[in-house]
Each structure stands twice: as structure tokens, then as C-alpha cells.
Design a protein around this motif. Structure first.
Motif, PDB file in Angstrom:
ATOM      1  N   THR A 255       0.826  -1.217   0.000  1.00  0.00           N
ATOM      2  CA  THR A 255       0.000   0.000   0.000  1.00  0.00           C
ATOM      3  C   THR A 255       0.855   1.258   0.000  1.00  0.00           C
ATOM      4  O   THR A 255       0.450   2.281  -0.568  1.00  0.00           O
ATOM      5  N   ALA A 259       0.100   4.334  -2.430  1.00  0.00           N
ATOM      6  CA  ALA A 259      -0.422   5.592  -1.896  1.00  0.00           C
ATOM      7  C   ALA A 259       0.661   6.634  -1.654  1.00  0.00           C
ATOM      8  O   ALA A 259       0.397   7.839  -1.755  1.00  0.00           O
ATOM      9  N   ASP A 260       1.880   6.217  -1.336  1.00  0.00           N
ATOM     10  CA  ASP A 260       2.943   7.162  -0.987  1.00  0.00           C
ATOM     11  C   ASP A 260       3.896   7.438  -2.147  1.00  0.00           C
ATOM     12  O   ASP A 260       4.276   8.576  -2.392  1.00  0.00           O
ATOM     13  N   LEU A 299      -5.203   0.508   2.210  1.00  0.00           N
ATOM     14  CA  LEU A 299      -5.059   1.401   1.063  1.00  0.00           C
ATOM     15  C   LEU A 299      -6.035   2.573   1.166  1.00  0.00           C
ATOM     16  O   LEU A 299      -5.697   3.708   0.785  1.00  0.00           O
ATOM     17  N   GLU A 300      -7.207   2.336   1.706  1.00  0.00           N
ATOM     18  CA  GLU A 300      -8.218   3.391   1.801  1.00  0.00           C
ATOM     19  C   GLU A 300      -7.754   4.527   2.703  1.00  0.00           C
ATOM     20  O   GLU A 300      -7.832   5.703   2.332  1.00  0.00           O
ATOM     21  N   LYS A 302      -4.690   5.200   3.722  1.00  0.00           N
ATOM     22  CA  LYS A 302      -3.449   5.818   3.250  1.00  0.00           C
ATOM     23  C   LYS A 302      -3.724   6.771   2.086  1.00  0.00           C
ATOM     24  O   LYS A 302      -3.050   7.801   1.953  1.00  0.00           O
ATOM     25  N   CYS A 303      -4.688   6.436   1.250  1.00  0.00           N
ATOM     26  CA  CYS A 303      -5.098   7.371   0.191  1.00  0.00           C
ATOM     27  C   CYS A 303      -5.686   8.631   0.793  1.00  0.00           C
ATOM     28  O   CYS A 303      -5.442   9.743   0.302  1.00  0.00           O
ATOM     29  N   ASN A 306      -2.909  10.884   2.053  1.00  0.00           N
ATOM     30  CA  ASN A 306      -2.073  11.482   1.012  1.00  0.00           C
ATOM     31  C   ASN A 306      -2.866  12.290  -0.014  1.00  0.00           C
ATOM     32  O   ASN A 306      -2.309  12.696  -1.036  1.00  0.00           O
ATOM     33  N   LYS A 308      -5.321  11.314  -2.004  1.00  0.00           N
ATOM     34  CA  LYS A 308      -5.629  10.557  -3.217  1.00  0.00           C
ATOM     35  C   LYS A 308      -7.015   9.939  -3.127  1.00  0.00           C
ATOM     36  O   LYS A 308      -7.605   9.886  -2.040  1.00  0.00           O
ATOM     37  N   LEU A 310      -9.858   6.813  -3.794  1.00  0.00           N
ATOM     38  CA  LEU A 310     -10.080   5.374  -3.931  1.00  0.00           C
ATOM     39  C   LEU A 310     -11.529   5.165  -4.337  1.00  0.00           C
ATOM     40  O   LEU A 310     -12.448   5.486  -3.584  1.00  0.00           O
TER      41      LEU A 310
END
Length: 410
Positions: A255, A259-260, A299-300, A302-303, A306, A308, A310
Motif C-alpha cells: 500500500t 499511496a505514498d 489502502l483506503e 493511506k489514500c 495522502n 488521493k 479510492l
């Protein structure tokens, strides 16, 4: 709110008091659940959290004086957790609350007030538990809200510190087609994106099955209640803990790369029915070993951290059966078929990459608010998705032209 998990090293006296907190918090939770159940059967009404608190205070003065040995706020936190469990049950998010067992793997209690973290002394101070040594490897700034002390099945102690750092998540980036990547999860390869990149499935559980089976066979031969059985049970718990830690590490690395470190600003994924999929007895172990749910959850957030996006698409979209080049839909697509040729345009499609491309296109159509006729044809999606930067008006104009193009493609 962000949580920081630290390994703690309590001394023998602190361990005894921590175990008392575990037992008392578990007892209050089970007692409150029994009281609510009995009161409902007698009167048809439910006990409120305030009524349970009053009964708990009265019982501490009468027949449960030993509850005064632990922090009272931890006992009230158990009542709050039970109230949350019933709320989740009535709203359909969870099953009916169950009684907690002292023989279960994880034990925990919460301290919602009067908690400090001393980074200079590498210690955590709790009510009635001062100076617990901890490995504070990650500093933080903000107000400490709650500390949850846990003991793992292998006997390790951890403290999860919930902090209100006051940091506001950045605004999500604009959804653009050229910066959008479709992601498809699988068992042969763990992750496949719409650009053709594949991440190998590590199969962490499968690599430890032989050792795990051997230790479990030894455990089954030990006499129940004996000290040797407890020692062997701890060995089995250590193997499970190592498997979980490896999976956790792999998930965070995968992830973080998306995401990063990735230049993509939008990711489209499929809303999988994992609970339904693991009912297949032939694939249940492999699906649980892959850890799809943990990956999507990680992932959710972390998005979100950042800035971003999802996008989750519906689970009933035929992402694997649909040709991404012309929109032709296959009648059947067994799992054994990894590559197939489209009867309409004669293109050879990799099953997983084709599915990732369809997930990307359907996710873009959802984000643009296009109609169902656009989502049914990847050709029309690719035409309309280019209108992202031109606004909603351009996307609506693309949706009006889509039926004619979809019919010609078919």
C-alpha cells in the motif's frame, strides 16, 4: 485521530496488576451483558448505559469490593464497549454480543483518562500503573485520548495510544484518466494494475503450514490443563503471530508503494464480497492467506492521508468477462482460463490485466456520473473519460453519444 502501537515491558508487579485489569474489565462486560439480557426477558425493555453504571457502583460497595483494585475508568470503558456492540448489532453491522472468555487469545482493557507518554524516560503512565517501560519508536504530538493495553496469545504486551493530533487530511486530488490506475486482486498474483504490473502473492501461510501442523500435532497430544500444554500452546501462538506479522508487513509495503510513492492520484478497486467468497471450501484458505480485506482497508486510509482517491465499483460488474478493447461479453469464464481471445475483435486478453482495465474504466464512469449505458461499454467509457478536465457538461455530452458507439462496437 491516529493510533500508535508500542511494545511494552511491564515488570512482575505491573504484570499482576495488568492481569487484574484484564479480568475485572472482562467480568464487568460479561456481567453487564447478562444483566441486559435478563432485564429484557423479564420486562421487554433494555437497560441503558447509565442504569448499568448505577448498578455497577452499587455492586462495588456491596459484593464486588475487589473491583476497587483496578482503575474505575477502565470498568466504565467496558460498559461503553458493550453499548457500542449493541448499537452495531441493531444497525446490522455485527452479530449479537457474545460473552468474553479468559481463555481467548487476546486480552485488553482501556484507559480513557489520566494517561501520559514520557518519551524521555521511554515509559507510559496509566492510572495505578506508573512507569511501564515501552519501546517508543515513533514520536507523536497531540492530545492522548485513549490507551488500550493488550496481551497477545504469545504473552507479549502492547499499548495502543489514540492521539488527536489536529492534522487535517489534504483535499483529494482531481480525478483524471491519465492518473487513474485500476487494481485487481488475485491468488496467482496478489495485485495486478491496469498498466500491466503484477505483484507476486507471497503465500505466507502456505510457507509455514508444515511447521504449524507439526506443532499442532504435538499440542493435541498434551494433557488438557497441564503446564506442558500451556507451553506448547504458546509455541503454536508464536507461529501464528509470525505469520500475521509477515502479512502485515507485506500489506503495508504494497500500500505504501501505491499511496505514498506512486504518481497515480486515483485508484479504482472492486467491492469484493470476501465473506461470501471464503464459503468456497476449495479457495477459503488461499483467500484468507492473501488478506484482501486488510489490503483494501489499509489502502483506503493511506489514500485519505495522502490526498488521493479510492473508487470502489460494484461487485456485480463483469470485469473479467468483458473485453476491454471492444466491449464484447463472454458467456462463461472459468478460473482456469488465464488468457482468452475475444471472438469479436480477435484480441488476446490477459484475464487479470483486462479485469484491471475494466475496473479503471468503470470507476471513471462512476466518478463522472455517467449513465448505465456508458458503464456497459469500455469503448464509450474511454471516450467519455477524456472529458474529466472539461467538467460535467462535457461528460454529459459524451453520455449522449455513447449508445451509438456501443452499438457499433457490438
Amino acid at each position: 485521530m491516529r493510533a500508535y502501537k508500542y511494545r511494552t515491558y511491564p515488570n512482575p508487579e505491573q504484570r499482576v496488576l495488568i492481569e487484574k485489569h484484564f479480568g475485572c474489565s472482562r467480568h464487568v462486560y460479561n456481567w453487564a451483558l447478562s444483566e441486559k439480557d435478563k432485564h429484557y426477558k423479564e420486562t421487554g425493555k433494555s437497560l441503558s448505559k447509565r442504569q448499568l453504571q448505577d448498578r455497577l457502583v452499587a455492586s462495588k460497595k456491596d459484593d464486588k469490593e475487589w473491583l476497587t483494585d483496578v482503575n474505575s475508568q477502565s470498568l466504565l470503558a467496558s460498559l461503553a464497549n458493550l453499548d457500542t456492540a449493541f448499537t452495531n448489532f441493531f444497525q446490522g453491522r455485527a452479530q449479537f454480543p457474545k460473552f468474553k472468555s479468559k481463555y481467548s487469545g487476546w486480552q485488553s482493557f482501556q484507559c480513557p483518562q489520566h494517561v501520559t507518554v514520557d518519551f524521555e524516560a521511554s515509559a507510559i503512565n496509566l492510572p495505578k500503573l506508573k512507569g511501564i517501560k515501552a519501546k517508543l519508536h515513533r514520536p507523536f504530538s497531540g492530545k492522548v485520548k485513549t490507551v488500550t493495553v493488550k496481551r497477545s496469545p504469545s504473552g507479549k504486551y502492547f499499548a495502543s495510544v489514540l492521539v488527536d493530533d489536529g492534522v487535517v487530511d489534504p483535499a483529494p486530488a482531481t480525478i483524471e484518466r491519465e492518473n487513474t490506475v485500476g487494481l485487481d486482486v488475485g491468488l496467482t498474483e496478489f495485485l495486478i494494475d491496469s498498466k500491466g504490473n503484477k505483484t507476486e502473492n507471497p503465500r505466507i501461510l502456505k510457507a509455514s503450514l508444515v511447521r504449524l501442523a507439526m506443532e499442532q500435532k504435538i499440542l493435541a497430544r498434551k494433557k488438557k490443563g497441564s503446564a506442558n500444554r500451556s507451553k506448547q500452546k504458546r509455541k503454536v501462538s508464536i507461529i501464528h503471530e509470525k505469520i500475521a506479522n509477515r502479512r502485515y508487513d507485506f500489506t503495508h509495503q504494497a500500500t505504501a508503494n501505491l499511496a505514498d510513492k506512486s504518481h497515480a492520484t486515483t485508484f479504482a478497486v472492486e467491492d469484493l464480497n470476501i465473506k461470501g467468497m471464503i464459503k468456497n471450501r476449495k479457495l477459503a484458505r488461499a483467500i484468507q492467506d492473501a488478506g484482501w480485506g486488510m489490503f483494501l482497508t489499509t489502502l483506503e486510509y493511506k489514500c485519505r492521508w495522502n490526498g488521493k482517491n479510492l473508487i470502489r465499483i460494484g461487485r456485480f460488474h463483469p470485469s473479467s468477462k468483458l473485453c476491454n478493447c471492444c466491449g464484447y461479453k463472454m458467456e462463461a469464464m472459468p478460473l482456469s482460463v488465464r488468457e482468452w481471445q475475444c471472438p469479436n475483435c480477435q484480441s488476446v486478453n490477459d484475464r487479470d490485466i483486462n479485469a484491471a482495465c475494466n475496473i479503471r474504466d468503470i470507476g471513471l464512469a462512476d466518478s463522472l456520473g455517467c449513465s448505465d449505458c456508458i458503464k456497459s461499454s469500455p469503448v464509450a467509457i474511454s471516450v467519455s473519460a477524456g472529458a474529466t478536465a472539461k467538467g460535467v457538461e462535457s461528460s454529459q455530452r459524451g453520455s449522449q453519444e455513447a449508445p451509438t458507439k456501443a452499438a457499433s462496437a457490438a
